[in-house]
Design an enzyme around this catalytic site. Structure first.
Site, PDB file in Angstrom:
ATOM      1  N   GLU A 152      45.230  44.055  51.067  1.00 36.00           N
ATOM      2  CA  GLU A 152      43.879  44.522  51.402  1.00 36.00           C
ATOM      3  C   GLU A 152      42.832  43.627  50.728  1.00 36.00           C
ATOM      4  O   GLU A 152      42.691  43.656  49.500  1.00 36.00           O
ATOM      5  CB  GLU A 152      43.706  45.962  50.909  1.00 36.00           C
ATOM      6  CG  GLU A 152      42.316  46.499  51.163  1.00 36.00           C
ATOM      7  CD  GLU A 152      42.128  47.930  50.669  1.00 36.00           C
ATOM      8  OE1 GLU A 152      42.975  48.431  49.919  1.00 36.00           O
ATOM      9  OE2 GLU A 152      41.114  48.525  51.050  1.00 36.00           O
ATOM     10  N   GLU A 246      39.006  56.309  53.790  1.00 33.40           N
ATOM     11  CA  GLU A 246      38.955  56.132  52.328  1.00 33.40           C
ATOM     12  C   GLU A 246      37.478  56.104  51.926  1.00 33.40           C
ATOM     13  O   GLU A 246      36.827  55.063  51.974  1.00 33.40           O
ATOM     14  CB  GLU A 246      39.650  54.832  51.936  1.00 33.40           C
ATOM     15  CG  GLU A 246      39.786  54.715  50.441  1.00 33.40           C
ATOM     16  CD  GLU A 246      40.111  53.314  50.011  1.00 33.40           C
ATOM     17  OE1 GLU A 246      40.973  53.148  49.152  1.00 33.40           O
ATOM     18  OE2 GLU A 246      39.476  52.368  50.525  1.00 33.40           O
TER      19      GLU A 246
HETATM   20  C1  LER Z   1      41.140  50.449  47.840  1.00 30.96           C
HETATM   21  O1  LER Z   1      41.675  50.732  49.071  1.00 30.96           O
HETATM   22  C2  LER Z   1      39.815  49.850  47.953  1.00 30.96           C
HETATM   23  O2  LER Z   1      39.274  49.775  49.020  1.00 30.96           O
HETATM   24  C3  LER Z   1      39.207  49.293  46.748  1.00 30.96           C
HETATM   25  O3  LER Z   1      37.829  49.243  46.861  1.00 30.96           O
HETATM   26  C4  LER Z   1      39.574  49.977  45.500  1.00 30.96           C
HETATM   27  O4  LER Z   1      40.868  49.650  45.145  1.00 30.96           O
HETATM   28 MN    MN Z   2      40.321  50.347  50.891  1.00 34.95          MN
END
Ligand code: LER
Ligand code: MN
Length: 278
Positions: A152, A246
């Protein structure tokens, strides 16, 4: 496409990016709000009882979308690029547990901030070298268990290594493992990627999962991100995986989760209808 929401255990740090804490209650609430699954933000695999998890999922007709690892970084202080080999062995050990759990639940483990950072005085090249070595070890544990590892990209204000999809894709190529893919988060992309839609389409072959939040990290629809662009690009990319909410638990956890579900679920139904008729 299916929709999940990120949840954590009761002992997760206040800074964890989840709306709800406590696995049993969170799974039930997520189901009540119309989500298809939950993303589990875990510190270690033994934070959750497998048998109970299986029962809670079955009772609520829910799935695990992915296991995410921000808490391993934020709470345990472990990360892939740690200059100390013993600390890297520890992160691989924790990942092994999470991968084994993921082999029965979700088959995806994320690498967010746990990829680590470029420490003061260490070159980018050396940091990449260490990252590639740790990533290969983790991928080689995950591969035979049918689990994919997904990187990510995270914005520059949170970490100084792997900030956009182009950088992540270059590293995926260097790691050379078929079970390594990408997990864009549109909140971070809004800061780092020149064009969100173009970037999603460019890297479509590597994208296995996506995090959704608006520009202010509130529920989609509460900021200025163009979600028509996001869903349009995912459609062009032929994406058929999980999208996961999220967001910050604001103004309160239930309201945030409800706002996100109300905004995204109709778009997902429409998306799936279009994908089916192709
Ligand atoms: C986690 O998925 C994320 O987006 C970050 O900003 C923090 O780990
Ligand atoms: Mn994230």
């Amino acid at each position: 496409m299916k929709l999940s929401v990120a949840v954590a255990g009761k002992s997760a740090l206040p800074s964890a990016f989840v709306v709800w804490r406590g696995f049993e209650e969170s799974i039930k609430k997520a189901a009540d709000f119309g989500y298809h699954g939950v993303e589990l933000a875990l510190k270690t695999a033994d934070e959750i009882d497998r048998d109970k998890l299986e029962r809670w999922l079955k009772d609520n007709d829910m799935e695990v979308s992915c296991i995410s690892t921000g808490q391993v970084f934020a709470d345990l202080g472990l990360y892939f690029t740690h200059p100390d080999a013993e600390m890297r062995a520890k992160v691989v050990e924790v990942f092994k547990g999470l991968i084994e759990l993921a082999s029965d639940f979700g088959r995806l483990v994320n690498v967010g901030r746990i990829r680590g950072f470029i420490p003061e005085g260490q070159t980018v090249e050396r940091t990449e070298e260490i990252f590639i070595d740790t990533a290969r070890r983790v991928c080689d544990i995950a591969g035979p268990l049918g689990v994919d590892i997904i990187i990510e990209p995270v914005n520059r204000y949170e970490i100084n290594f792997i900030n956009n999809l182009n950088e992540a894709a270059e590293l995926v190529e260097k790691v050379r493992r078929p079970n390594l893919g990408l997990m864009p988060d549109v909140f971070h992309m809004n800061i780092e990627d020149a064009r969100i839609g173009e970037s999603l389409i460019r890297h479509s072959n590597l994208i296995r999962y996506i995090h959704l939040a608006d520009s202010n990290r509130l529920a989609p629809g509460r900021g200025h991100l163009d979600f028509d662009e996001v869903f349009g690009a995912l459609e062009k990319a032929g994406f058929n995986g999980w999208a996961s909410i999220e967001i910050l638990p604001k103004p309160d956890p239930d309201t945030a989760a409800r706002q996100a579900a109300e905004f995204v679920l109709p778009r997902i139904s429409e998306y799936n209808r279009k994908m089916c008729s192709k």
